[in-house]
Design an enzyme around this catalytic site. Structure first.
Site, mmCIF file in Angstrom:
data_model
loop_
_atom_site.group_PDB
_atom_site.id
_atom_site.type_symbol
_atom_site.label_atom_id
_atom_site.label_comp_id
_atom_site.label_asym_id
_atom_site.label_seq_id
_atom_site.Cartn_x
_atom_site.Cartn_y
_atom_site.Cartn_z
ATOM 1 N N LYS A 1 -3.614 -42.891 5.003
ATOM 2 C CA LYS A 1 -4.606 -42.121 5.770
ATOM 3 C C LYS A 1 -4.466 -42.330 7.291
ATOM 4 O O LYS A 1 -3.781 -43.258 7.750
ATOM 5 C CB LYS A 1 -6.008 -42.511 5.295
ATOM 6 C CG LYS A 1 -6.260 -42.123 3.832
ATOM 7 C CD LYS A 1 -7.706 -42.371 3.435
ATOM 8 C CE LYS A 1 -7.945 -41.991 1.989
ATOM 9 N NZ LYS A 1 -9.374 -42.142 1.588
ATOM 10 N N TYR B 1 -10.180 -32.316 -1.185
ATOM 11 C CA TYR B 1 -11.366 -33.116 -1.514
ATOM 12 C C TYR B 1 -12.511 -32.246 -2.037
ATOM 13 O O TYR B 1 -13.680 -32.654 -1.977
ATOM 14 C CB TYR B 1 -11.810 -33.917 -0.288
ATOM 15 C CG TYR B 1 -11.013 -35.194 -0.086
ATOM 16 C CD1 TYR B 1 -11.001 -36.202 -1.048
ATOM 17 C CD2 TYR B 1 -10.287 -35.402 1.081
ATOM 18 C CE1 TYR B 1 -10.277 -37.378 -0.867
ATOM 19 C CE2 TYR B 1 -9.564 -36.584 1.275
ATOM 20 C CZ TYR B 1 -9.568 -37.566 0.294
ATOM 21 O OH TYR B 1 -8.864 -38.729 0.474
ATOM 22 N N ASN C 1 -10.373 -45.941 4.780
ATOM 23 C CA ASN C 1 -9.959 -46.989 3.841
ATOM 24 C C ASN C 1 -8.455 -46.969 3.557
ATOM 25 O O ASN C 1 -8.002 -47.401 2.498
ATOM 26 C CB ASN C 1 -10.808 -46.934 2.562
ATOM 27 C CG ASN C 1 -10.653 -45.636 1.804
ATOM 28 O OD1 ASN C 1 -9.944 -44.730 2.250
ATOM 29 N ND2 ASN C 1 -11.299 -45.531 0.651
ATOM 30 N N HIS D 1 -5.321 -43.285 -0.242
ATOM 31 C CA HIS D 1 -5.905 -42.563 -1.379
ATOM 32 C C HIS D 1 -4.933 -42.686 -2.536
ATOM 33 O O HIS D 1 -3.719 -42.683 -2.329
ATOM 34 C CB HIS D 1 -6.087 -41.073 -1.040
ATOM 35 C CG HIS D 1 -6.322 -40.222 -2.261
ATOM 36 N ND1 HIS D 1 -7.558 -40.084 -2.824
ATOM 37 C CD2 HIS D 1 -5.464 -39.520 -3.050
ATOM 38 C CE1 HIS D 1 -7.458 -39.319 -3.910
ATOM 39 N NE2 HIS D 1 -6.194 -38.963 -4.056
ATOM 40 N N GLU E 1 -2.612 -33.108 -7.843
ATOM 41 C CA GLU E 1 -2.507 -33.516 -6.436
ATOM 42 C C GLU E 1 -1.050 -33.483 -5.956
ATOM 43 O O GLU E 1 -0.772 -33.078 -4.824
ATOM 44 C CB GLU E 1 -3.123 -34.910 -6.258
ATOM 45 C CG GLU E 1 -4.640 -34.889 -6.499
ATOM 46 C CD GLU E 1 -5.306 -36.255 -6.380
ATOM 47 O OE1 GLU E 1 -4.601 -37.283 -6.214
ATOM 48 O OE2 GLU E 1 -6.547 -36.299 -6.435
HETATM 49 P P1 CMP Z 1 -10.608 -41.580 -1.595
HETATM 50 O O1 CMP Z 1 -10.125 -42.490 -2.662
HETATM 51 O O2 CMP Z 1 -9.589 -40.832 -0.816
HETATM 52 O O3 CMP Z 1 -11.650 -40.527 -2.220
HETATM 53 C C1 CMP Z 1 -12.721 -39.969 -1.487
HETATM 54 C C2 CMP Z 1 -12.861 -40.540 -0.119
HETATM 55 O O4 CMP Z 1 -14.121 -40.323 0.518
HETATM 56 C C3 CMP Z 1 -12.771 -42.060 -0.188
HETATM 57 O O5 CMP Z 1 -11.474 -42.460 -0.538
HETATM 58 C C4 CMP Z 1 -13.237 -42.432 1.211
HETATM 59 O O6 CMP Z 1 -12.227 -42.276 2.182
HETATM 60 C C5 CMP Z 1 -14.304 -41.363 1.486
HETATM 61 N N1 CMP Z 1 -15.671 -41.847 1.429
HETATM 62 C C6 CMP Z 1 -16.516 -41.918 2.485
HETATM 63 N N2 CMP Z 1 -17.705 -42.381 2.124
HETATM 64 C C7 CMP Z 1 -17.652 -42.627 0.801
HETATM 65 C C8 CMP Z 1 -18.592 -43.120 -0.149
HETATM 66 N N3 CMP Z 1 -19.846 -43.461 0.191
HETATM 67 N N4 CMP Z 1 -18.189 -43.237 -1.429
HETATM 68 C C9 CMP Z 1 -16.929 -42.875 -1.788
HETATM 69 N N5 CMP Z 1 -16.004 -42.400 -0.915
HETATM 70 C C10 CMP Z 1 -16.353 -42.278 0.367
#
Ligand code: CMP
Length: 139
Positions: free
Chosen positions: A10, A50, A113, A116, A127
């Protein structure tokens, strides 16, 4: 069984020049990077990718974050690749991520984070097809 999963490094990680460090952890976990490209996601791509989260309160912020800089989209291959990748990524919230995981090492927040990973083989196939054609995947 050999399986493929989809991964994204990311914008928070590319901004800090962590592509190689993340890839070293993926490869160290026994995953092979069989396709990889650096792209800047459009708003439409991020909203569509998303789409399952579009009713969530963080959706707008997530799309803004994912389009804020380059990402590296990847196809990873290996035994139980979906689960293996989820293990090496660690929990979505870095505060809950185990030692030795990518998110524990690098994630800035629950949103930023660092990585993904697909949550099932079925979603991995969807995906992967969203970002790669068959000829770009070289096992
Ligand atoms: P990802 O695994 O890419 O899937 C959805 C993304 O939403 C997650 O990682 C985070 O980057 C983002 N995100 C932001 N806030 C939240 C939250 N409260 N719970 C889950 N995902 C979140």
């Amino acid at each position: 069984m050999t399986e493929q999963t989809f991964s994204i490094i990311k914008p928070d990680a590319t901004r800090r020049n962590l592509t190689g460090s993340v890839n070293a952890m993926l490869e160290g976990a026994g995953l092979r990077i069989v396709a990889q490209k650096r792209i800047h996601m459009s708003q439409a791509q991020a909203e569509s990718f998303y789409g399952v989260h579009k009713e969530r309160p963080f959706f707008g912020s997530l799309v803004a974050f994912m389009t804020s800089g380059p990402v590296v989209v990847q196809v990873l291959e290996g035994e139980n690749a979906v689960l293996k990748n989820r293990e090496v990524m660690g929990a979505t919230n870095p505060e809950q991520a185990d030692e030795g995981t990518i998110r524990k090492a690098f994630a800035e927040s629950i949103e930023a984070n660092s990585v993904h990973g697909s949550d099932s083989p079925e979603n991995a196939a969807i995906e992967i097809a969203y970002f790669f054609s068959g000829t770009e995947i070289v096992g």
